[in-house]
Design a protein around this motif. Sequence first.
Motif, PDB file in Angstrom:
ATOM      1  N   VAL A 177       0.869  -1.169   0.000  1.00  0.00           N
ATOM      2  CA  VAL A 177       0.000   0.000   0.000  1.00  0.00           C
ATOM      3  C   VAL A 177       0.908   1.221   0.000  1.00  0.00           C
ATOM      4  N   VAL A 178       0.753   2.065  -1.027  1.00  0.00           N
ATOM      5  CA  VAL A 178       1.628   3.224  -1.221  1.00  0.00           C
ATOM      6  C   VAL A 178       0.816   4.495  -1.009  1.00  0.00           C
ATOM      7  N   VAL A 179       1.411   5.461  -0.327  1.00  0.00           N
ATOM      8  CA  VAL A 179       0.712   6.704   0.020  1.00  0.00           C
ATOM      9  C   VAL A 179       1.511   7.891  -0.504  1.00  0.00           C
ATOM     10  N   GLN A 180       0.806   8.902  -1.010  1.00  0.00           N
ATOM     11  CA  GLN A 180       1.467  10.153  -1.420  1.00  0.00           C
ATOM     12  C   GLN A 180       0.691  11.348  -0.882  1.00  0.00           C
ATOM     13  N   ARG A 181       1.410  12.436  -0.714  1.00  0.00           N
ATOM     14  CA  ARG A 181       0.780  13.699  -0.312  1.00  0.00           C
ATOM     15  C   ARG A 181       0.004  14.266  -1.496  1.00  0.00           C
ATOM     16  N   SER A 182      -1.234  14.646  -1.286  1.00  0.00           N
ATOM     17  CA  SER A 182      -2.044  15.193  -2.368  1.00  0.00           C
ATOM     18  C   SER A 182      -1.444  16.504  -2.872  1.00  0.00           C
ATOM     19  N   LYS A 183      -1.520  16.691  -4.185  1.00  0.00           N
ATOM     20  CA  LYS A 183      -1.007  17.922  -4.782  1.00  0.00           C
ATOM     21  C   LYS A 183      -2.021  19.060  -4.724  1.00  0.00           C
ATOM     22  N   THR A 184      -3.255  18.745  -4.321  1.00  0.00           N
ATOM     23  CA  THR A 184      -4.318  19.757  -4.321  1.00  0.00           C
ATOM     24  C   THR A 184      -4.902  20.024  -2.944  1.00  0.00           C
ATOM     25  N   SER A 185      -4.472  19.241  -1.942  1.00  0.00           N
ATOM     26  CA  SER A 185      -5.005  19.451  -0.598  1.00  0.00           C
ATOM     27  C   SER A 185      -3.980  18.982   0.421  1.00  0.00           C
ATOM     28  N   ASN A 186      -4.357  19.043   1.686  1.00  0.00           N
ATOM     29  CA  ASN A 186      -3.474  18.580   2.757  1.00  0.00           C
ATOM     30  C   ASN A 186      -3.696  17.106   3.080  1.00  0.00           C
ATOM     31  N   GLU A 187      -4.534  16.457   2.283  1.00  0.00           N
ATOM     32  CA  GLU A 187      -4.840  15.048   2.523  1.00  0.00           C
ATOM     33  C   GLU A 187      -3.773  14.149   1.899  1.00  0.00           C
ATOM     34  N   PHE A 188      -3.885  12.863   2.206  1.00  0.00           N
ATOM     35  CA  PHE A 188      -3.004  11.876   1.609  1.00  0.00           C
ATOM     36  C   PHE A 188      -3.816  10.938   0.727  1.00  0.00           C
ATOM     37  N   GLU A 189      -3.178  10.445  -0.340  1.00  0.00           N
ATOM     38  CA  GLU A 189      -3.832   9.540  -1.279  1.00  0.00           C
ATOM     39  C   GLU A 189      -3.099   8.203  -1.256  1.00  0.00           C
ATOM     40  N   ALA A 205      -0.963   0.412 -17.234  1.00  0.00           N
ATOM     41  CA  ALA A 205       0.272  -0.277 -17.603  1.00  0.00           C
ATOM     42  C   ALA A 205       1.511   0.509 -17.197  1.00  0.00           C
ATOM     43  N   THR A 206       1.321   1.772 -16.819  1.00  0.00           N
ATOM     44  CA  THR A 206       2.452   2.638 -16.496  1.00  0.00           C
ATOM     45  C   THR A 206       2.817   2.512 -15.019  1.00  0.00           C
ATOM     46  N   PRO A 207       4.060   2.203 -14.715  1.00  0.00           N
ATOM     47  CA  PRO A 207       4.457   2.076 -13.314  1.00  0.00           C
ATOM     48  C   PRO A 207       4.730   3.434 -12.675  1.00  0.00           C
ATOM     49  N   ILE A 208       4.807   3.439 -11.374  1.00  0.00           N
ATOM     50  CA  ILE A 208       5.233   4.613 -10.611  1.00  0.00           C
ATOM     51  C   ILE A 208       6.699   4.387 -10.248  1.00  0.00           C
ATOM     52  N   ARG A 209       7.558   5.353 -10.553  1.00  0.00           N
ATOM     53  CA  ARG A 209       8.990   5.207 -10.297  1.00  0.00           C
ATOM     54  C   ARG A 209       9.384   6.133  -9.152  1.00  0.00           C
ATOM     55  N   ILE A 210      10.081   5.583  -8.193  1.00  0.00           N
ATOM     56  CA  ILE A 210      10.549   6.360  -7.046  1.00  0.00           C
ATOM     57  C   ILE A 210      12.073   6.252  -7.001  1.00  0.00           C
ATOM     58  N   LYS A 211      12.737   7.346  -7.329  1.00  0.00           N
ATOM     59  CA  LYS A 211      14.205   7.350  -7.321  1.00  0.00           C
ATOM     60  C   LYS A 211      14.720   7.536  -5.901  1.00  0.00           C
ATOM     61  N   PRO A 212      15.902   7.032  -5.616  1.00  0.00           N
ATOM     62  CA  PRO A 212      16.457   7.195  -4.261  1.00  0.00           C
ATOM     63  C   PRO A 212      16.531   8.662  -3.864  1.00  0.00           C
ATOM     64  N   HIS A 233      10.908  14.855   1.864  1.00  0.00           N
ATOM     65  CA  HIS A 233      10.205  16.123   2.020  1.00  0.00           C
ATOM     66  C   HIS A 233      11.047  17.059   2.874  1.00  0.00           C
ATOM     67  N   ASP A 234      10.931  18.353   2.604  1.00  0.00           N
ATOM     68  CA  ASP A 234      11.739  19.329   3.338  1.00  0.00           C
ATOM     69  C   ASP A 234      11.519  19.240   4.843  1.00  0.00           C
ATOM     70  N   ALA A 235      10.304  18.918   5.248  1.00  0.00           N
ATOM     71  CA  ALA A 235       9.990  18.860   6.675  1.00  0.00           C
ATOM     72  C   ALA A 235      10.337  17.493   7.269  1.00  0.00           C
ATOM     73  N   GLY A 236      10.946  16.625   6.461  1.00  0.00           N
ATOM     74  CA  GLY A 236      11.341  15.323   6.964  1.00  0.00           C
ATOM     75  C   GLY A 236      10.356  14.211   6.655  1.00  0.00           C
ATOM     76  N   MET A 237       9.196  14.543   6.107  1.00  0.00           N
ATOM     77  CA  MET A 237       8.205  13.526   5.763  1.00  0.00           C
ATOM     78  C   MET A 237       8.153  13.396   4.249  1.00  0.00           C
ATOM     79  N   PRO A 238       8.342  12.201   3.710  1.00  0.00           N
ATOM     80  CA  PRO A 238       8.382  12.057   2.249  1.00  0.00           C
ATOM     81  C   PRO A 238       7.040  12.342   1.608  1.00  0.00           C
ATOM     82  N   ASP A 239       7.100  12.809   0.360  1.00  0.00           N
ATOM     83  CA  ASP A 239       5.870  13.062  -0.378  1.00  0.00           C
ATOM     84  C   ASP A 239       5.226  11.760  -0.841  1.00  0.00           C
ATOM     85  N   VAL A 240       6.043  10.722  -1.051  1.00  0.00           N
ATOM     86  CA  VAL A 240       5.548   9.404  -1.426  1.00  0.00           C
ATOM     87  C   VAL A 240       6.228   8.377  -0.531  1.00  0.00           C
TER      88      VAL A 240
END
Length: 240
Positions: free
Chosen positions: A165-177, A203-210, A215-222
């Motif tokens: 289960v993968v979570v990201q910070r929403s780009k339009t609100s303060n919620e998480f997706e 068919a398109t994967p999500i790529r997360i580079k090292p 995130h600047d505040a210490g919490m990752p966006d994804v």
Amino acid sequence: MSVESLLAQIDVLLAAKGLSDRKACLKAREINPAVGVDFIRDMRRRGHPPRSDKLAALAQVLEVSPASLVEVLEGQKKPLEPIHTTQIEVRGDVQAGVWREAIEWPAVEWYAITVPLDVAFAGLRRYGLIVKGDSMDKVFPDGSIVVVINLVDLGRMPQTGEIAVVVQRSKTSNEFEATVKAVQVLESGEIILWPQSTNPDFATPIRIKPGECDHDAGMPDVFIQALVVASYRPKPMVSF
């Protein structure tokens, strides 16, 4: 002959039907009056093999063939091992197709399901999520319940081939997706999150580079929140 193996088989069958020794014997006695109310207890105490006609009556109560019990008694077949189970709470739902606001229901809407115990994750807190959408339908058809363990409890990252289960910070609100994807970890440290879908739109994967998700505040966006360790499909259906 192995009366012990026979009794082990009988115990599994009794547990599956929710019957005590005595209740099973009473039901068998209705089929064959020669079966005593202490028929099973006497086998346990004396270790003597039962008469075939009495065993046949008990087999009918347990809804198995008499031959299957005789095979266990004569050592031709191994007894069934009991399956240990536990209950977990289904707490919400997660979208498998696209990012969507992670939904955890109010606690009053949680409900319990019974799942097998897994010794590989003994003592770790598990919960259930309903999978919505078809981007993972090769593994989890829409409506499947996935059993997950949060990584903070698991103590490790997912490995290649596992599902998370993968979570990201929403780009339009303060919620998480959140979404559900298969994990591939490259030697470079890059993580690729793959759909497993019969739908060509997914068919398109999500790529997360090292380091890309820091995130600047210490919490990752994804971030990967939980590992999927099992799944359950209530009332499977087919389409025509």
